[in-house]
Design an enzyme around this catalytic site. Structure first.
Site, mmCIF file in Angstrom:
data_model
loop_
_atom_site.group_PDB
_atom_site.id
_atom_site.type_symbol
_atom_site.label_atom_id
_atom_site.label_comp_id
_atom_site.label_asym_id
_atom_site.label_seq_id
_atom_site.Cartn_x
_atom_site.Cartn_y
_atom_site.Cartn_z
ATOM 1 N N GLU A 54 51.405 6.584 69.692
ATOM 2 C CA GLU A 54 51.911 6.733 71.005
ATOM 3 C C GLU A 54 53.424 6.734 71.291
ATOM 4 O OE1 GLU A 54 47.819 4.986 71.302
ATOM 5 O OE2 GLU A 54 49.423 4.704 70.109
ATOM 6 N N PHE A 80 44.860 3.973 76.675
ATOM 7 C CA PHE A 80 44.792 2.731 77.345
ATOM 8 C C PHE A 80 46.310 2.130 77.467
ATOM 9 C CE2 PHE A 80 40.697 3.348 75.426
ATOM 10 C CZ PHE A 80 39.753 2.710 76.681
ATOM 11 N N ALA A 81 46.702 1.656 78.557
ATOM 12 C CA ALA A 81 47.741 1.468 79.110
ATOM 13 C C ALA A 81 48.322 0.417 77.908
ATOM 14 C CB ALA A 81 47.849 0.720 80.198
ATOM 15 N N ASP A 82 47.245 -0.576 77.340
ATOM 16 C CA ASP A 82 47.693 -1.438 76.218
ATOM 17 C C ASP A 82 48.777 -1.207 75.290
ATOM 18 O OD1 ASP A 82 44.939 -3.773 76.918
ATOM 19 O OD2 ASP A 82 44.932 -1.610 77.653
ATOM 20 N N HIS A 119 42.241 -3.708 75.282
ATOM 21 C CA HIS A 119 41.887 -2.401 76.187
ATOM 22 C C HIS A 119 41.595 -2.706 77.790
ATOM 23 C CE1 HIS A 119 40.747 -1.082 72.109
ATOM 24 N NE2 HIS A 119 41.013 0.116 72.366
#
Length: 332
Positions: free
Chosen positions: A59, A82-84, A128
């Site tokens: 990321e 996934f924003a996590d 997630h």
């Protein structure tokens, strides 16, 4: 024709790439035939070739590459699967993208959009299912937006580019399967209108009503749950609510739109503490202090890791019933 939010967002990405040859899309597994974990990028690589790139699983590298493209004069849309895992790119967002616009002795544009599928209600478990928006609220130079079923996604993406600053666009995963609202109609009870300055706020209301018991303010992913709560409050308790859904969470600005309820309730999916809801309350208090019947109610998820088991997940996250009970308690 009913258009789902996922289909609408996919079409918006196609339109943005077709209209501007300087736009690139980066992310993990986004190229065809897979087309992304939620199929939001389906068809893009087949149509636009090298401007749509699948990347290694890093990321920090993905966001850094997107920021580099933007700094070099192009435009980049980056997908975090996934924003996590946006936390893995936090330094790139906080110290590179967010600061670059002001570190060179002159304004430097940073047309970067980082898409972050967020939220639970799908049994994906602790890492997630989170809604980490609050961790990016208040970073100088960084805008935070959330996809809604009312706002045109292409206009949101173009708005982000026009601000010339990096933006995070959160997209509630459950929202993908919901329909877009069109032509000012929500259902047989409620209508909506776009109000305020760009990117604007969606106001859901009863036709002809201007005086409400409560104003609900929620981000886009909470819209359907808030509408369900409004329906139950009206039909079962004769409590009149309106709903405001801003597309831009930070910098927060209702664009001159004033809540019309004698009480205000802000609901969000993340846990309490340093939240977007708290920011909203702090901004609204000075303007509304003389007419609020009681302090603004904040509704958040429980202070807990999000379980994978559906019955346990439900105890942690915010539902329509959570909002309904919070409003009834406030108005009791």
């Amino acid at each position: 024709m009913i258009e789902r939010v996922a289909e609408h967002l996919n079409r918006a990405l196609h339109d943005v790439l077709a209209a501007d040859p300087s736009v690139y899309v980066l992310g993990e597994d986004i190229t065809d035939p897979y087309g992304g974990a939620f199929k939001i990028t389906k068809g893009l690589s087949s149509r636009f070739g090298d401007r749509v790139r699948s990347t290694p699983i890093s990321e920090g590298a993905i966001v850094g590459a997107g920021a580099g493209l933007a700094l070099a004069g192009d435009k980049a849309i980056v997908e975090i699967m996934f924003a996590d895992f946006a936390g893995l790119a936090f330094d790139q967002l906080l110290n590179f993208a967010g600061k670059t616009t002001a570190m060179y002795g002159r304004p430097v544009p940073m047309p970067l959009v980082v898409r972050c599928p967020s939220g639970g209600h799908r049994g994906y478990g602790p890492t997630h299912s989170q809604s980490p928006q609050k961790h990016f609220i208040g970073i100088p130079g960084l805008s935070v937006l959330e996809l809604t079923p009312f706002h045109d996604a292409r206009l949101l993406l173009e708005h982000c580019f026009c601000t010339r600053r990096p933006s995070l666009l959160f997209e509630d995963k459950v929202l993908y399967t919901r329909r877009m609202f069109r032509d000012g109609v929500v259902d047989e009870l409620f209508g909506f209108e776009a109000v305020g300055e760009s990117p604007g706020v969606a106001r859901v209301r009863l036709d002809g009503v201007t005086d409400y018991d409560c104003t609900l303010i929620v981000p886009g992913g909470m819209a359907h749950r808030a509408i369900e709560a409004m329906r139950e409050l009206l039909l079962e308790h004769e409590v009149l609510c309106e709903l405001l859904v801003p597309a831009q969470l930070y910098p927060f600005d209702l664009g001159g739109v004033a809540p019309r309820g004698r009480h205000v309730c802000v609901a969000e999916d993340g846990s309490a503490g340093g939240t977007w809801g708290a920011e909203v309350a702090a901004r609204l208090y000075p303007a509304l202090w003389d007419r609020l019947s009681r302090p603004i109610t904040l509704v958040s998820a429980a202070d807990s890791v999000i379980p994978a088991a559906p019955h346990l997940e439900r105890e942690v996250l915010v539902h329509a019933e959570t909002i309904r009970l919070a409003v009834l308690e406030a108005l009791a």
